[in-house]
Design a protein around this motif. Structure first.
Motif, PDB file in Angstrom:
ATOM      1  N   GLN A  23       0.814  -1.211   0.000  1.00 29.19           N
ATOM      2  CA  GLN A  23       0.000   0.000   0.000  1.00 29.19           C
ATOM      3  C   GLN A  23       0.853   1.269   0.000  1.00 29.19           C
ATOM      4  N   ARG A  53       2.325   1.593  -3.537  1.00 27.08           N
ATOM      5  CA  ARG A  53       1.271   2.026  -4.466  1.00 27.08           C
ATOM      6  C   ARG A  53       0.995   3.510  -4.302  1.00 27.08           C
ATOM      7  N   GLU A  54       0.897   3.964  -3.048  1.00 26.52           N
ATOM      8  CA  GLU A  54       0.602   5.370  -2.789  1.00 26.52           C
ATOM      9  C   GLU A  54       1.730   6.275  -3.275  1.00 26.52           C
ATOM     10  N   GLY A  64      -3.757  -2.979  -3.780  1.00 29.17           N
ATOM     11  CA  GLY A  64      -3.155  -2.041  -4.723  1.00 29.17           C
ATOM     12  C   GLY A  64      -2.015  -2.563  -5.552  1.00 29.17           C
ATOM     13  N   ALA A  74      -1.662   7.910   7.376  1.00 25.14           N
ATOM     14  CA  ALA A  74      -2.164   7.059   6.296  1.00 25.14           C
ATOM     15  C   ALA A  74      -3.316   6.181   6.774  1.00 25.14           C
ATOM     16  N   ASN A 124      -6.431   8.565   7.285  1.00 24.86           N
ATOM     17  CA  ASN A 124      -7.084   9.072   6.062  1.00 24.86           C
ATOM     18  C   ASN A 124      -7.521   7.959   5.110  1.00 24.86           C
ATOM     19  N   THR A 184      -5.715   5.667   3.447  1.00 24.26           N
ATOM     20  CA  THR A 184      -4.825   5.184   2.383  1.00 24.26           C
ATOM     21  C   THR A 184      -4.019   3.961   2.809  1.00 24.26           C
ATOM     22  N   LEU A 185      -4.019   3.651   4.105  1.00 22.18           N
ATOM     23  CA  LEU A 185      -3.356   2.449   4.604  1.00 22.18           C
ATOM     24  C   LEU A 185      -4.349   1.648   5.423  1.00 22.18           C
ATOM     25  N   ARG A 186      -4.595   0.428   4.971  1.00 20.06           N
ATOM     26  CA  ARG A 186      -5.497  -0.491   5.664  1.00 20.06           C
ATOM     27  C   ARG A 186      -4.660  -1.569   6.350  1.00 20.06           C
TER      28      ARG A 186
END
Length: 315
Positions: free
Chosen positions: A148, A151-152, A174, A274, A277, A279-281
């Protein structure tokens, strides 16, 4: 307090739940009341006496915890052992207050696996937008976070995973493509998936997998090794490195604990942000009662899990 202790090295059954004395802080140490203790592959190496830093017995494993301090702060912290317990000692520089928008469950993997993934990508490999990178064990603790983050950052991720289910998880997180980690023609499979040689690769298996991954690197490529899960140590041909201007780096997170030039504070802020917000799971692979540490080790070593394993000290 209750803690997992090892009086011998060996199979998971050496991990025994016992009543022990509460830890006494010294110097810059503080006591944390542990709610969750992270389980990592490094703990398996500790149990088998193959860890990079030797330990003295009896010993309580565990290098990351989530819990509360005496003044009520909710923190995630790195330890030098002692994490599989109801109370643990942490250094005042190696704990971070968890923001309100991040749960304990989300915070568990961030200090050790999150920081490892972050610094492998950005400190060691210095991955950039548009570059191609191989990430192994892409459904595991470090791997799922690294997929992740890469990818970001705009990288093209080629994920390696052992099962179709795990490869699908990597794609969901991702990865641009996902291939089997045990393929005999792994080098060619990586190149085919990436459309050519790759700029960078992470590696944590060792043995033949390391050689196959090195062979997939483009000239001036970079391989970052952070483990040898297979137990097989191996040499890399200097001739091949020179012929292709390759860099092979080893990485062990504890070397950053006292490094004043590389900030864990900065990476932790980035990881917390992250998660908050979206963007990181973080992937929860299983939470076990403290007394079932041995089973957690069996499941992790047997590659039966995805994401982060942890021990719940309340059970």
């Amino acid at each position: 307090m209750r803690a997992i202790t090892m009086k011998d090295f060996g199979d998971p059954d050496v991990l025994q739940l016992e009543e022990v004395l509460d830890p006494e802080p010294r110097g810059p140490q503080i006591v944390v009341n542990v709610s969750r203790a992270g389980v990592n592959y490094a703990d398996i190496h500790v149990r088998g006496n193959t860890y990079l830093a030797p330990v003295d017995l009896p010993y309580t494993p565990g290098n990351e915890v989530v819990g509360t301090t005496a003044d009520g702060r909710r923190i995630v912290a790195l330890t030098r052992g002692g994490g599989y317990a109801e109370k643990a000692l942490v250094h005042k520089r190696l704990n971070w207050e968890i923001p309100d928008g991040v749960t304990d469950e989300q915070a568990v993997p961030l200090a050790l696996q999150g920081n490892t993934a972050w610094h492998l990508l950005f400190t060691v490999c210095q991955i950039k937008k548009g570059q191609k990178i191989v990430i192994p064990a892409a459904a595991g603790g470090v791997g799922s976070i690294a997929v992740q983050l890469a990818r970001e950052a705009g990288a093209q991720v080629i994920a390696l995973a052992s099962t179709e289910e795990k490869r699908q998880l990597a794609l969901d997180l991702g990865a641009h493509t996902a291939i089997g980690s045990g393929e005999s023609d792994l080098t060619e499979r990586i190149k085919e998936a990436a459309g050519g040689p790759v700029h960078a690769a992470l590696e944590m298996t060792g043995g033949a997998t390391l050689h196959q991954t090195v062979a997939a690197l483009a000239p001036r490529g970079h391989l970052a090794c952070y483990g040898f899960a297979s137990g097989q140590l191996t040499d890399v041909s200097i001739h091949h490195l020179l012929e292709n201007s390759l860099t092979v780096s080893g990485f062990w997170l504890p070397h950053l604990y006292t490094d004043r030039e590389v900030s864990l504070e900065f990476s932790m802020k980035g990881l917390f942000a992250a998660v908050a917000n979206g963007t990181l799971r973080t992937i929860t692979g299983g939470t076990y009662p403290l007394g079932q540490a041995a089973q957690a080790h069996r499941d992790l070593a047997g590659r039966q899990t995805t994401g982060k394993l942890s021990l719940d000290t309340s059970k």
